[in-house]
Design a protein around this motif. Structure first.
Motif, PDB file in Angstrom:
ATOM      1  N   ILE A  53      43.924  15.572  22.206  1.00 44.84           N
ATOM      2  CA  ILE A  53      42.659  15.899  22.874  1.00 44.84           C
ATOM      3  C   ILE A  53      42.907  16.684  24.174  1.00 44.84           C
ATOM      4  N   THR A 221      37.765  12.896  28.729  1.00 45.11           N
ATOM      5  CA  THR A 221      37.463  13.027  27.313  1.00 45.11           C
ATOM      6  C   THR A 221      37.266  11.636  26.705  1.00 45.11           C
ATOM      7  N   ILE A 224      39.305   8.585  21.248  1.00 45.95           N
ATOM      8  CA  ILE A 224      39.078   8.977  19.858  1.00 45.95           C
ATOM      9  C   ILE A 224      39.607   7.906  18.911  1.00 45.95           C
ATOM     10  N   THR A 225      38.706   7.380  18.114  1.00 47.94           N
ATOM     11  CA  THR A 225      39.091   6.453  17.049  1.00 47.94           C
ATOM     12  C   THR A 225      38.553   6.999  15.730  1.00 47.94           C
ATOM     13  N   THR A 226      39.092   6.517  14.639  1.00 50.54           N
ATOM     14  CA  THR A 226      38.597   6.942  13.328  1.00 50.54           C
ATOM     15  C   THR A 226      37.294   6.213  13.020  1.00 50.54           C
ATOM     16  N   MET A 232      43.450   6.655  17.094  1.00 53.84           N
ATOM     17  CA  MET A 232      43.892   7.969  16.643  1.00 53.84           C
ATOM     18  C   MET A 232      45.365   8.169  16.967  1.00 53.84           C
ATOM     19  N   THR A 259      42.256  12.132   6.256  1.00 49.93           N
ATOM     20  CA  THR A 259      41.131  11.830   7.150  1.00 49.93           C
ATOM     21  C   THR A 259      39.973  11.195   6.368  1.00 49.93           C
ATOM     22  N   ASP A 263      34.869  11.405   9.260  1.00 56.20           N
ATOM     23  CA  ASP A 263      35.498  12.005  10.435  1.00 56.20           C
ATOM     24  C   ASP A 263      35.756  13.499  10.300  1.00 56.20           C
ATOM     25  N   ARG A 266      33.863  15.975  12.759  1.00 54.86           N
ATOM     26  CA  ARG A 266      34.262  15.710  14.143  1.00 54.86           C
ATOM     27  C   ARG A 266      35.688  16.188  14.401  1.00 54.86           C
ATOM     28  N   PHE A 267      36.595  15.925  13.475  1.00 53.12           N
ATOM     29  CA  PHE A 267      37.986  16.314  13.665  1.00 53.12           C
ATOM     30  C   PHE A 267      38.173  17.823  13.547  1.00 53.12           C
ATOM     31  N   LEU A 270      37.308  19.077  16.996  1.00 53.90           N
ATOM     32  CA  LEU A 270      38.252  18.710  18.044  1.00 53.90           C
ATOM     33  C   LEU A 270      39.648  19.292  17.858  1.00 53.90           C
TER      34      LEU A 270
END
Length: 407
Positions: A53, A221, A224-226, A232, A259, A263, A266-267, A270
């Motif tokens: 991130i 920021t 970030i978790t799944t 993450m 993934t 997600d 979102r991924f 990012l």
């Protein structure tokens, strides 16, 4: 609506959690180029996906014409950041810190163009020169212990048996000192970090205000978790490293390919450079088509870290493996000396050595569950002794494969 391209895109991609004075920062970004930094302590010889991130935020910062400064914590690594940790970090030797610096610098160079306006600095350059008495008089006088004790990261440690050492308690002061030093050296006016760094960042802003009479900014920021709540950057076999020496490009590609459906969009925002309208299109894919979006995510993320050629090779390896049932040469491999292999090695021990299981117990459970295969044949016997061969394919489930080579 943000006026500056950087903040507008950072918001759209989901990078922003908190900002100290968003309107003023937006104005500064919109009216000219500014310098901003993120820090990376040298606790290992590679960064991992959990560091992505701040790396991607620095990359976005550079894309919009600003000056990214990557701060390597050659000095602060000697103490260790206590933020939200259950116990103190292991103290590293000078030699190990120097070794780690080389690997982490290589990681960052894959994402940030240091031949342009970006700068890589090591806080050991100034922290090593500090006199303790001078630091107390110049900096320590501006820190309130009451306020430092109010930080969530500190309170959580104080509530545990481990407690917080005086060594670690100084970390916030040194991080604040870094911000002021970077302002003086590189005209840095923005510090970026994870949400757990909010207290330290605000302390640095306050130090600059008191000693330099200048206004600077902080931006954090989100954690970030799944979708399932996992942290993450971790996989079943450990950290997802950015260095090819610690994790092959294929394994890295496979991490992103796995993934969770929820997600993917979102991924993509990012962790890739894909345009937002293309991400929106991919995000709308449903059913089996979502796998195409996952392949795009895996390939684009791997291209940033390991280069386009390695990413395409990993994608092709996966295609051949899953559609044609054949292994390709770019599968991750492990070489075991013939003397170590001997006349044979237990299958469960081989699974652990190949990184397909974290322990002998986990490997045995994998075998009992029918999830382990040798050359595409299910291993049914926990006591199986694998005979030495020049090359064998060991598998965990349908997606994780390793070539076992005899050295």
């Amino acid at each position: 609506m943000a006026k500056s391209g950087f903040l507008a895109e950072a918001k759209a991609r989901g990078f922003i959690f908190q900002c100290t004075d968003e309107a003023a920062l937006d104005e500064a970004c919109a009216t000219g180029s500014i310098a901003g930094y993120a820090g990376f302590d040298l606790t290992a010889d590679s960064l991992h996906v959990g560091h992505m991130i701040p790396i991607m935020l620095l990359r976005l910062f550079q894309k919009h014409g600003h000056k990214p400064v990557a701060l390597l914590g050659g000095g602060t690594t000697r103490i260790g950041d206590p933020s939200f940790r259950e116990e103190a970090r292991q103290l590293l030797t000078e030699e190990k810190i120097a070794e780690n610096l080389v690997g982490i610098r290589k990681n960052l160079e894959a994402f940030i163009d240091f031949s342009s306006n970006a700068v890589l600095v090591n806080n050991a350059e100034w922290l090593d020169q500090l006199s303790y008495i001078a630091l107390l008089r110049d900096v320590g006088v501006h820190f309130s212990v009451n306020r430092m004790l109010s930080f969530d990261s500190v309170k959580q440690r104080l509530e545990r048996e481990q407690g917080l050492t005086f060594l670690e308690f100084n970390y916030s002061i040194l991080q604040s000192y870094d911000f002021r030093e970077l302002l003086r050296r590189e005209n840095v006016v923005l510090q970026m970090g994870g949400s757990d760094q909010w207290g330290n960042i605000v302390s640095g802003i306050e130090l600059v205000r008191r000693t330099e009479q200048k206004s600077v900014f902080g931006l954090t920021t989100p954690l970030i978790t799944t979708a399932s709540g996992a942290k993450m950057g971790k996989s079943a076999s450990g950290a997802v490293w950015l260095s090819a020496e610690k994790l092959s490009p294929y394994q890295y590609w496979q991490f992103w390919r796995n993934t969770e459906d929820a997600d993917v969009g979102r991924f993509l925002r990012l962790f890739t450079d894909l345009a937002l309208d293309e991400i929106a299109r991919l995000e709308e894919l449903g059913g089996a088509e979502i796998n195409q979006a996952k392949i795009v995510l895996a390939t684009e993320a791997t291209a940033l870290c390991h280069g386009r050629v390695a990413a395409e090779e990993a994608a092709e390896t996966a295609r051949k493996l899953f559609t044609e049932g054949v292994a390709a040469g770019s599968l991750p491999s492990i070489t075991i000396p013939a003397a170590e292999f001997g006349e044979g090695m237990p299958a469960f021990a081989l699974l652990v050595k190949a990184g397909l299981a974290a322990s002998n117990g986990e490997a045995r459970r994998l075998i009992r569950g029918g999830g382990a295969r040798l050359d595409d044949v299910v291993i049914t016997d926990e006591a199986l002794i694998v005979a030495p061969k020049a090359e064998q394919k060991l598998s965990s489930g349908k997606k994780h494969h390793v070539r076992v080579l005899l050295g």
